[in-house]
Design a protein around this motif. Structure first.
Motif, short mmCIF file in Angstrom:
data_model
loop_
_atom_site.label_atom_id
_atom_site.label_comp_id
_atom_site.label_asym_id
_atom_site.label_seq_id
_atom_site.Cartn_x
_atom_site.Cartn_y
_atom_site.Cartn_z
N MET A 85 51.28 106.62 42.11
CA MET A 85 50.77 107.53 43.09
C MET A 85 51.19 108.95 42.71
O MET A 85 52.27 109.17 42.20
CB MET A 85 51.32 107.17 44.48
N THR A 86 50.32 109.92 42.98
CA THR A 86 50.60 111.32 42.70
C THR A 86 50.98 112.03 43.99
O THR A 86 50.31 111.87 45.01
CB THR A 86 49.35 112.00 42.10
N TYR A 87 52.05 112.81 43.95
CA TYR A 87 52.51 113.56 45.10
C TYR A 87 52.44 115.05 44.77
O TYR A 87 52.89 115.47 43.71
CB TYR A 87 53.96 113.22 45.45
N THR A 88 51.87 115.84 45.67
CA THR A 88 51.79 117.28 45.49
C THR A 88 52.41 117.96 46.71
O THR A 88 51.82 117.93 47.79
CB THR A 88 50.32 117.74 45.32
N PRO A 89 53.59 118.55 46.56
CA PRO A 89 54.22 119.24 47.69
C PRO A 89 53.37 120.44 48.13
O PRO A 89 52.64 121.03 47.33
CB PRO A 89 55.55 119.72 47.13
N ARG A 90 53.49 120.79 49.40
CA ARG A 90 52.78 121.93 49.95
C ARG A 90 53.75 123.08 50.18
O ARG A 90 54.96 122.88 50.30
CB ARG A 90 52.12 121.53 51.26
N ASN A 91 53.19 124.28 50.24
CA ASN A 91 53.92 125.50 50.57
C ASN A 91 55.17 125.66 49.71
O ASN A 91 55.07 125.68 48.49
CB ASN A 91 54.23 125.54 52.06
N ASP A 92 56.36 125.78 50.34
CA ASP A 92 57.59 126.02 49.57
C ASP A 92 58.46 124.77 49.46
O ASP A 92 59.67 124.85 49.36
CB ASP A 92 58.38 127.19 50.16
N TRP A 93 57.82 123.62 49.47
CA TRP A 93 58.55 122.35 49.33
C TRP A 93 58.68 121.98 47.86
O TRP A 93 57.80 122.27 47.04
CB TRP A 93 57.82 121.24 50.07
N VAL A 94 59.79 121.31 47.54
CA VAL A 94 60.07 120.86 46.17
C VAL A 94 60.31 119.35 46.21
O VAL A 94 61.07 118.86 47.05
CB VAL A 94 61.33 121.57 45.60
N LEU A 95 59.67 118.63 45.32
CA LEU A 95 59.86 117.18 45.19
C LEU A 95 60.86 116.96 44.06
O LEU A 95 60.65 117.42 42.93
CB LEU A 95 58.54 116.50 44.87
N ILE A 96 61.99 116.32 44.38
CA ILE A 96 63.03 116.10 43.38
C ILE A 96 63.39 114.62 43.30
O ILE A 96 63.21 113.87 44.24
CB ILE A 96 64.30 116.92 43.70
N ARG A 97 63.87 114.23 42.13
CA ARG A 97 64.32 112.85 41.92
C ARG A 97 65.82 112.87 41.72
O ARG A 97 66.36 113.68 40.97
CB ARG A 97 63.65 112.25 40.70
N VAL A 98 66.50 111.97 42.40
CA VAL A 98 67.95 111.86 42.26
C VAL A 98 68.26 111.47 40.81
O VAL A 98 67.72 110.50 40.29
CB VAL A 98 68.51 110.80 43.23
#
Length: 90
Positions: A1-14
Motif C-alpha cells: 500500500m502507498t501512503y502519502t502524508p498531507r500538509n506538514d505531516w511526516v511518515l517515519i519508520r522506526v
C-alpha cells in the motif's frame, strides 16, 4: 500500500526496536529520542526527504499516530523532527 502524508505531516519508520528474549519485536513505549527513517513527506514539509535518518523531540505528551496494519510506521508533525543524521565517510 502507498501512503502519502498531507500538509506538514511526516511518515517515519522506526529504525530501532526492542526485542524480547524470545525474538519478538516489541514497539517502543515512546518515540522521543529514537532513530527513524523518513518514508514519506507532505507537500508543506521543508528540508526533509524520504530516506533521511531523523531524531524526534517534543513535549512529554508528544502526539504521534501508528499507521494501521503497518508495523513500525508512524505519522508525526514536522515540527517534532529535531535533526537529520548522516554517516561520516570512513
Amino acid at each position: 500500500m502507498t501512503y502519502t502524508p498531507r500538509n506538514d505531516w511526516v511518515l517515519i519508520r522506526v529504525n530501532v526496536r526492542e526485542q524480547s528474549d524470545g525474538g519478538v519485536s516489541l514497539p517502543q513505549t515512546s518515540v522521543e529520542g529514537k532513530d527513524f527513517i523518513v518514508e514519506g513527506i507532505g507537500p508543506d514539509v521543508e528540508s526533509l526527504s524520504p530516506g533521511d535518518r531523523v531524531f524526534i523531540c517534543g513535549p512529554t505528551d508528544l502526539k504521534y499516530y501508528d499507521v494501521p496494519r503497518e508495523q513500525g510506521l508512524i505519522l508525526i508533525k514536522q515540527e517534532h523532527v529535531a535533526l537529520t543524521m548522516e554517516e561520516e565517510p570512513s
